[in-house]
Design a protein around this motif. Sequence first.
Motif, PDB file in Angstrom:
ATOM      1  N   TRP A  26       0.835  -1.208   0.000  1.00 25.61           N
ATOM      2  CA  TRP A  26       0.000   0.000   0.000  1.00 25.61           C
ATOM      3  C   TRP A  26       0.870   1.259   0.000  1.00 25.61           C
ATOM      4  CZ3 TRP A  26      -4.629   0.005  -1.649  1.00 25.61           C
ATOM      5  CH2 TRP A  26      -5.539  -1.013  -1.360  1.00 25.61           C
ATOM      6  N   LEU A  27       1.970   1.225   0.750  1.00 26.05           N
ATOM      7  CA  LEU A  27       2.873   2.374   0.783  1.00 26.05           C
ATOM      8  C   LEU A  27       3.466   2.625  -0.598  1.00 26.05           C
ATOM      9  CD1 LEU A  27       4.460   4.569   2.278  1.00 26.05           C
ATOM     10  CD2 LEU A  27       6.180   2.830   2.850  1.00 26.05           C
ATOM     11  N   GLY A  28       3.900   1.554  -1.248  1.00 28.09           N
ATOM     12  CA  GLY A  28       4.435   1.703  -2.600  1.00 28.09           C
ATOM     13  C   GLY A  28       3.399   2.247  -3.567  1.00 28.09           C
ATOM     14  N   LEU A  29       2.169   1.767  -3.450  1.00 29.85           N
ATOM     15  CA  LEU A  29       1.095   2.261  -4.314  1.00 29.85           C
ATOM     16  C   LEU A  29       0.799   3.729  -4.032  1.00 29.85           C
ATOM     17  CD1 LEU A  29      -1.243  -0.854  -4.106  1.00 29.85           C
ATOM     18  CD2 LEU A  29      -0.191   0.039  -6.211  1.00 29.85           C
ATOM     19  N   GLY A  30       0.888   4.125  -2.760  1.00 23.58           N
ATOM     20  CA  GLY A  30       0.677   5.534  -2.421  1.00 23.58           C
ATOM     21  C   GLY A  30       1.729   6.432  -3.040  1.00 23.58           C
ATOM     22  N   ILE A  31       2.975   5.971  -3.040  1.00 26.15           N
ATOM     23  CA  ILE A  31       4.054   6.742  -3.680  1.00 26.15           C
ATOM     24  C   ILE A  31       3.811   6.833  -5.183  1.00 26.15           C
ATOM     25  CG2 ILE A  31       6.518   6.739  -4.198  1.00 26.15           C
ATOM     26  CD1 ILE A  31       6.947   5.427  -1.438  1.00 26.15           C
ATOM     27  N   MET A  32       3.385   5.715  -5.787  1.00 25.23           N
ATOM     28  CA  MET A  32       3.063   5.734  -7.219  1.00 25.23           C
ATOM     29  C   MET A  32       1.957   6.746  -7.512  1.00 25.23           C
ATOM     30  SD  MET A  32       3.125   1.647  -8.102  1.00 25.23           S
ATOM     31  CE  MET A  32       2.465   1.874  -9.767  1.00 25.23           C
ATOM     32  N   TRP A  33       0.930   6.772  -6.658  1.00 22.90           N
ATOM     33  CA  TRP A  33      -0.188   7.704  -6.852  1.00 22.90           C
ATOM     34  C   TRP A  33       0.303   9.152  -6.782  1.00 22.90           C
ATOM     35  CZ3 TRP A  33      -2.581  11.719  -4.454  1.00 22.90           C
ATOM     36  CH2 TRP A  33      -3.863  12.053  -4.864  1.00 22.90           C
ATOM     37  N   LEU A  34       1.151   9.447  -5.806  1.00 21.42           N
ATOM     38  CA  LEU A  34       1.670  10.808  -5.655  1.00 21.42           C
ATOM     39  C   LEU A  34       2.491  11.219  -6.875  1.00 21.42           C
ATOM     40  CD1 LEU A  34       2.735  10.767  -1.895  1.00 21.42           C
ATOM     41  CD2 LEU A  34       0.837  12.061  -2.903  1.00 21.42           C
ATOM     42  N   ILE A  35       3.385  10.348  -7.328  1.00 26.06           N
ATOM     43  CA  ILE A  35       4.216  10.669  -8.495  1.00 26.06           C
ATOM     44  C   ILE A  35       3.346  10.859  -9.728  1.00 26.06           C
ATOM     45  CG2 ILE A  35       5.990   9.758 -10.047  1.00 26.06           C
ATOM     46  CD1 ILE A  35       7.290   8.432  -7.637  1.00 26.06           C
ATOM     47  N   ALA A  36       2.303  10.033  -9.855  1.00 32.16           N
ATOM     48  CA  ALA A  36       1.420  10.115 -11.026  1.00 32.16           C
ATOM     49  C   ALA A  36       0.724  11.462 -11.135  1.00 32.16           C
ATOM     50  CB  ALA A  36       0.387   8.993 -10.980  1.00 32.16           C
ATOM     51  N   HIS A  37       0.617  12.194 -10.037  1.00 30.97           N
ATOM     52  CA  HIS A  37      -0.071  13.477 -10.063  1.00 30.97           C
ATOM     53  C   HIS A  37       0.896  14.666 -10.119  1.00 30.97           C
ATOM     54  CE1 HIS A  37      -3.386  10.848  -8.910  1.00 30.97           C
ATOM     55  NE2 HIS A  37      -4.196  11.796  -9.329  1.00 30.97           N
ATOM     56  N   LEU A  38       2.174  14.371 -10.284  1.00 32.22           N
ATOM     57  CA  LEU A  38       3.149  15.430 -10.515  1.00 32.22           C
ATOM     58  C   LEU A  38       3.104  15.853 -11.982  1.00 32.22           C
ATOM     59  CD1 LEU A  38       6.245  13.988  -8.592  1.00 32.22           C
ATOM     60  CD2 LEU A  38       4.765  15.880  -7.850  1.00 32.22           C
ATOM     61  N   ARG A 160      -0.466 -10.784 -18.180  1.00 33.29           N
ATOM     62  CA  ARG A 160       0.104 -11.755 -17.262  1.00 33.29           C
ATOM     63  C   ARG A 160      -0.104 -11.185 -15.865  1.00 33.29           C
ATOM     64  NH1 ARG A 160       4.315 -12.281 -14.027  1.00 33.29           N
ATOM     65  NH2 ARG A 160       5.271 -14.326 -13.683  1.00 33.29           N
ATOM     66  N   ASP A 161      -0.827 -11.910 -15.028  1.00 27.44           N
ATOM     67  CA  ASP A 161      -1.139 -11.395 -13.700  1.00 27.44           C
ATOM     68  C   ASP A 161       0.130 -11.155 -12.883  1.00 27.44           C
ATOM     69  OD1 ASP A 161      -3.819 -11.367 -14.167  1.00 27.44           O
ATOM     70  OD2 ASP A 161      -4.261 -13.225 -13.105  1.00 27.44           O
ATOM     71  N   HIS A 162       0.092 -10.096 -12.086  1.00 23.08           N
ATOM     72  CA  HIS A 162       1.225  -9.747 -11.226  1.00 23.08           C
ATOM     73  C   HIS A 162       1.352 -10.775 -10.107  1.00 23.08           C
ATOM     74  CE1 HIS A 162       3.925  -7.320  -8.778  1.00 23.08           C
ATOM     75  NE2 HIS A 162       4.020  -6.457  -9.783  1.00 23.08           N
ATOM     76  N   ASN A 163       2.582 -11.067  -9.707  1.00 27.25           N
ATOM     77  CA  ASN A 163       2.805 -12.046  -8.639  1.00 27.25           C
ATOM     78  C   ASN A 163       2.286 -11.566  -7.287  1.00 27.25           C
ATOM     79  OD1 ASN A 163       4.057 -13.845 -10.395  1.00 27.25           O
ATOM     80  ND2 ASN A 163       6.079 -12.955 -10.062  1.00 27.25           N
ATOM     81  N   ASN A 164       2.263 -10.243  -7.093  1.00 27.31           N
ATOM     82  CA  ASN A 164       1.729  -9.679  -5.859  1.00 27.31           C
ATOM     83  C   ASN A 164       0.218  -9.496  -6.025  1.00 27.31           C
ATOM     84  OD1 ASN A 164       0.748  -7.603  -4.004  1.00 27.31           O
ATOM     85  ND2 ASN A 164       2.878  -7.221  -3.475  1.00 27.31           N
ATOM     86  N   PRO A 165      -0.615 -10.225  -5.263  1.00 23.72           N
ATOM     87  CA  PRO A 165      -2.066 -10.158  -5.467  1.00 23.72           C
ATOM     88  C   PRO A 165      -2.646  -8.760  -5.330  1.00 23.72           C
ATOM     89  CG  PRO A 165      -1.498 -12.055  -4.111  1.00 23.72           C
ATOM     90  CD  PRO A 165      -0.251 -11.229  -4.239  1.00 23.72           C
ATOM     91  N   LEU A 166      -2.109  -7.942  -4.412  1.00 24.60           N
ATOM     92  CA  LEU A 166      -2.633  -6.593  -4.252  1.00 24.60           C
ATOM     93  C   LEU A 166      -2.270  -5.726  -5.454  1.00 24.60           C
ATOM     94  CD1 LEU A 166      -3.951  -4.240  -2.848  1.00 24.60           C
ATOM     95  CD2 LEU A 166      -1.929  -4.017  -1.371  1.00 24.60           C
ATOM     96  N   MET A 167      -1.016  -5.811  -5.900  1.00 26.97           N
ATOM     97  CA  MET A 167      -0.628  -5.078  -7.110  1.00 26.97           C
ATOM     98  C   MET A 167      -1.472  -5.531  -8.293  1.00 26.97           C
ATOM     99  SD  MET A 167       1.842  -2.872  -6.484  1.00 26.97           S
ATOM    100  CE  MET A 167       2.766  -2.635  -7.984  1.00 26.97           C
TER     101      MET A 167
END
Length: 326
Positions: A26-38, A160-167
């Motif tokens: 979730w932390l990694g996804l939050g960082i991705m979300w923040l960068i995506a809005h730059l 191809r599904d990601h190995n991490n189920p949440l990702m």
Amino acid sequence: MKREHRKKTRDLNYSHYLHPRWWPTWLGLGIMWLIAHLPLRWQWAIGRLTGELAWRLLPRRRHITEVNIGLCFPDLSPDEQRALVRKSFRANGIGMMEIGLGWFRKMADLSDITTVHGLDHLNRALEGGKGVLLVGGHYSTLEMGGSLATEEMNADVMQRDHNNPLMNAVMTRSRESRYGAVLDAKDLRGLLKRLRMNRAVWYATDQDYGRKGIVFAPFFDIPTGTITATSRIAERSGCAVMPFSHFRREDRPGYDIYFHPALEDFPSGDELADATRVNRTIEQEIRRHPDQYLWMHRRFKTRPDPDDPDLYGKQGKRRRRSKRRD
């Protein structure tokens, strides 16, 4: 509980991922979300820096990229090859930032910096009523290219599904909001069903899948294990097979999406000839922007003779050194 999540790779319910073990994701996804809005220029700058760090810190991936570029661009000098390797890491670093952009931003926000070329080819192919197989490659704009294209067309995608189920849940839910259907990469029955519905389906063929169902077709003049499924799908469905590519502009922020004319007389009845044609179309597109291809993948891992030395191992290194001396 762990086994349950491993089995349910398509569990898309976010409430199932509240346990603390998912917090780092979730932390990694939050960082991705923040960068995506730059601003896009900032994202690209972060991506280049990420790619530069990967070039320095991932020697195995750097070696694979060096091997691939050395094999595919033998006419480049050693300095030019090294420069292309480094540039490729930077381009793929930007591609990593674009994953968040594709998942968390509205593509309409980027419509003014995106140009779609050849959309009439797609519309004409769909008039045949048997669907269109959009044959693409693993360019660094993989996520962005498809997401941007859905602003102009109704399409499905194979993944191809990601190995991490949440990702995987985030990725799949994002793609489901843009595509009509998100099919598993091995779901041939689902693919044929969508084609019978006269859908356009995005399908990438340019990876090494082992020895099953392949022929060795030239790719940058190298006999390369290439799947024959493209011919079989076209034969069973009667669909049009259309090259599809997408690239990041180098002179200014923006993207170009390309739909090319559907391949004529495809399939031909000769799987090797068909695979050669598909490889050639991908190679031609790679040459537009060689750095924007996923060279980190061991594309030439499977060799025509199982006893051939591994191109990516020590024997491969010795072979390339001897060629340079010659």
